[in-house]
Design a protein around this motif. Structure first.
Motif, PDB file in Angstrom:
ATOM      1  N   PHE A  53       0.828  -1.214   0.000  1.00  0.00           N
ATOM      2  CA  PHE A  53       0.000   0.000   0.000  1.00  0.00           C
ATOM      3  C   PHE A  53       0.859   1.260   0.000  1.00  0.00           C
ATOM      4  N   THR A  54       2.145   1.116   0.358  1.00  0.00           N
ATOM      5  CA  THR A  54       2.991   2.298   0.450  1.00  0.00           C
ATOM      6  C   THR A  54       4.097   2.272  -0.602  1.00  0.00           C
ATOM      7  N   LEU A  55       4.332   3.426  -1.203  1.00  0.00           N
ATOM      8  CA  LEU A  55       5.396   3.544  -2.203  1.00  0.00           C
ATOM      9  C   LEU A  55       6.779   3.421  -1.579  1.00  0.00           C
ATOM     10  N   ARG A  56       6.839   3.482  -0.275  1.00  0.00           N
ATOM     11  CA  ARG A  56       8.106   3.321   0.432  1.00  0.00           C
ATOM     12  C   ARG A  56       8.778   1.993   0.058  1.00  0.00           C
ATOM     13  N   ASN A  57       7.962   0.974  -0.215  1.00  0.00           N
ATOM     14  CA  ASN A  57       8.511  -0.364  -0.476  1.00  0.00           C
ATOM     15  C   ASN A  57       8.743  -0.650  -1.952  1.00  0.00           C
ATOM     16  N   LEU A  58       8.610   0.358  -2.787  1.00  0.00           N
ATOM     17  CA  LEU A  58       8.658   0.123  -4.231  1.00  0.00           C
ATOM     18  C   LEU A  58       9.981  -0.511  -4.687  1.00  0.00           C
ATOM     19  N   CYS A  59      11.086  -0.122  -4.050  1.00  0.00           N
ATOM     20  CA  CYS A  59      12.406  -0.597  -4.512  1.00  0.00           C
ATOM     21  C   CYS A  59      12.862  -1.872  -3.804  1.00  0.00           C
ATOM     22  N   GLU A  60      12.012  -2.443  -2.995  1.00  0.00           N
ATOM     23  CA  GLU A  60      12.443  -3.560  -2.156  1.00  0.00           C
ATOM     24  C   GLU A  60      12.979  -4.737  -2.978  1.00  0.00           C
ATOM     25  N   ARG A  61      12.358  -5.002  -4.115  1.00  0.00           N
ATOM     26  CA  ARG A  61      12.774  -6.171  -4.891  1.00  0.00           C
ATOM     27  C   ARG A  61      13.756  -5.823  -6.019  1.00  0.00           C
ATOM     28  N   LEU A  62      14.260  -4.595  -6.009  1.00  0.00           N
ATOM     29  CA  LEU A  62      15.175  -4.189  -7.082  1.00  0.00           C
ATOM     30  C   LEU A  62      16.493  -4.991  -7.057  1.00  0.00           C
ATOM     31  N   PRO A  63      17.109  -5.215  -5.887  1.00  0.00           N
ATOM     32  CA  PRO A  63      18.334  -6.041  -5.903  1.00  0.00           C
ATOM     33  C   PRO A  63      18.067  -7.437  -6.485  1.00  0.00           C
TER      34      PRO A  63
END
Lengths: 286, 311
Positions: free
Chosen positions: B125-135
């Motif tokens: 629900f939060t854009l804060r976690n958008l990059c979590e799966r980038l690595p």
């Protein structure tokens, strides 16, 4: 309405959104502001600076929570983890009411992070109202739903947007956060009379109002929140105030944010229209 | 198609938009169809793709469920939402990853982000976690970052750790008295959730700091009258050479910090984070570590508030 069950029987005045570029000014200068609206999601975190700032702000000011991701209209069931975090924040802020949008934005657990327009049907009104009731019962705080600005409409719709809004809030027995800028934007994009909208909603359910700036393009208007409020929106606000009474009002300014003083001064312009609405009972505009 | 859908979390779209919405199932169908359209990558000209996944013209699909007006077609209206979706998410990732942008350059960075979001749209629900799966994505699809994949991965892990350090949970700090009360063999500590321990193949802490300083100077210079002269004075940030470092990304008094660690200290902290008893964690540092070193490190970690009781 000045104070009603949908805004926790409060009589807040004119507020502005709490935004990062203004933190230092607010914490240092402690300007007089009736209240701040916070974006709930920015503070639904486990620790760190956001919560520290929020606690400092709450020592001096009243805050009201405004959400952008509850998606009352999404067919997905409410996300438990989301609700739990939101409730923790509600307890922390003691917000007298909580608002979010009458829209959808997620499906199958995938989020668009947009405020997508609802199909205005009786079936979706029933579903949405039931979801609002569930969420309110869990959070134990009054809820006001905000009309969104939109750029698309569906063939399946069975009623106007304001009829849909009315259907939802009557079924859910909840309040309305009446965004007069969004009404103006949607009216231009979908060719309806914004005064019909204002006249058509249940005024006694309005617990809060929003005003904001928008951007005009050749074929449509975008709700950009990066300008001062335009005159036609202020005129709508004056009419809404006449219909609903003086209501807690908030200016949204979210992009190209100027100084705190400029934003606050723009918000305080609402007083002119409140005074005007009190003084004159102008005939309804068509 | 099926494996791509599994990654996005979205179930397949309906073949056609429902003609009426009588049930919740109909609402789901409509929302699923529209979401599939909005999350489709834009064309090179930032437009809605002209063809739907079943080969039909997108205009036909749009006309099925979106009303036109005298200024915009149904296609135009969906295109507005399609663009807003992508522009919003690319902007967020742009802001959250200045180091990765510097490694790849803006165009390559945008292509990576488009590929990443297409495979892993937001599940939070939060854009804060958008990059979590980038690595994870960079490991899975190194072609987007080649020939700098190793550096890009290190920078991405470091930048995600900053997000965690910024607003991650802080548990009550363990007091020296509590440590003294418990025999080392039984004492199980934990690391604060906001602390990330990273073993990296490049000194990206210095690199990202330099990039941020350069960006700040550029912003300041762009606001001055003699912009061109000042911009030429701002040095380029050269990519770092491969060198192993151990670093903790953390916060202190709600400010972000990076702390380089010696390898034995890093191994000890890793063992603590993994839940090993204190005695075993100290052993994880290796035989060459002297007691006074261990004592110094623990004093420092306690002072920084990194250690907390295990839940």
């Amino acid at each position: 309405m000045p104070a009603n069950s949908f805004n926790g029987q409060t009589d807040y005045g004119i507020g502005i959104g709490l935004r990062v570029p203004h933190y230092a000014h607010i914490l240092e200068k402690k300007p007089v502001v009736d209240w701040f609206e916070i974006i709930s999601e920015n503070f639904m975190v486990d620790g760190g600076r956001p919560l520290q700032v929020l606690d400092q702000i709450m020592e001096q000011y009243r805050v009201v929570q405004h959400g952008v991701s509850m998606y009352f209209g999404s067919a997905d069931k409410p996300d438990r983890a989301h609700l739990k975090k939101l409730k923790a924040l509600v307890k922390r802020t003691k917000t007298p009411w909580l608002s979010d949008h009458l829209c959808w934005g997620s499906v199958d657990g995938t989020y668009t992070h947009d405020l997508l327009p609802m199909p205005y049907t009786f079936a979706s009104a029933r579903r949405t109202a039931e979801k609002i009731r569930q969420i309110r019962d869990y959070l134990e705080v009054p809820i006001c739903v905000e009309n969104v600005s939109s750029y698309a409409e569906y063939h399946v719709s069975e009623m106007t947007e304001w009829e849909f809004l009315t259907e939802v809030v009557e079924r859910a027995d909840c309040g309305i956060l009446l965004d007069v800028n969004n009404i103006y934007v949607s009216a231009k994009n979908h060719d309806f009379n914004p005064y019909d909208y204002l006249n058509g909603v249940p005024h006694h359910r309005v617990g809060q109002m929003h005003v904001a700036g928008h951007t005009k393009f050749e074929k449509y208007i975008l709700d950009t929140h990066d300008h001062p409020v335009l005159d036609p929106v202020w005129q709508l606000y004056a009419h809404a105030t006449k219909l609903c009474g003086v209501t807690a009002t908030l200016l949204e300014w979210d992009d190209k944010i100027p100084s705190f003083q400029e934003v606050h001064d723009e918000a305080l312009k609402a007083n002119e229209y409140i005074d005007g609405a009190k003084a004159a009972k102008a005939p309804p505009k068509k | 198609m099926k494996s791509a859908l599994r990654a996005t979390g979205l179930k397949p779209p309906p073949k056609h938009a429902p003609k009426r919405l009588a049930t919740t199932g109909d609402v789901v169908k409509l929302q699923r169809l529209m979401t599939h359209i909005l999350v489709r990558p834009l064309t090179k000209d930032d437009g809605l793709q002209p063809t739907w996944i079943d080969g039909r013209p997108m205009t036909e699909v749009a006309d099925e469920f979106i009303k036109p007006n005298d200024r915009l077609t149904a296609f135009d209206r969906l295109q507005l939402y399609n663009r807003m979706y992508w522009f919003r998410l690319i902007d967020i990732m742009h802001d959250d990853n200045p180091g990765l942008r510097a490694v790849l350059g803006d165009r390559k960075f945008t292509r990576l982000v488009e590929a990443y979001i297409a495979k892993y749209p937001s599940r939070s629900f939060t854009l804060r976690n958008l990059c979590e799966r980038l690595p994870q994505f960079i490991r899975e699809e190194p072609e987007w970052t080649a020939p700098h994949t190793a550096l890009a991965l290190a920078v991405t892990r470091f930048e995600w750790a900053q997000t965690v350090a910024f607003d991650g949970e802080q548990r009550p700090v363990l007091s020296p008295a509590a440590i003294a009360r418990t025999p080392p063999g039984r004492l199980r500590l934990s690391l604060q959730p906001y602390v990330s321990l990273l073993a990296l193949d490049f000194p990206v802490d210095d690199y990202v700091t330099a990039v941020k300083q350069r960006d700040a100077l550029r912003t300041a210079a762009s606001n001055t009258v003699d912009r061109a002269r000042k911009l030429t004075r701002i040095k380029r940030v050269t990519k770092p050479r491969r060198r192993r470092i151990y670093v903790a990304v953390h916060r202190l008094e709600n400010r972000l910090y990076y702390k380089r660690l010696e390898r034995p200290a890093f191994l000890m902290l890793q063992a603590i984070a993994a839940g090993q008893a204190l005695g075993a964690a100290v052993t994880a540092g290796g035989r060459r570590v002297k007691p006074e070193q261990v004592s110094g490190w623990f004093t420092s970690w306690m002072g920084l508030g990194w250690l907390c009781p295990r839940k």
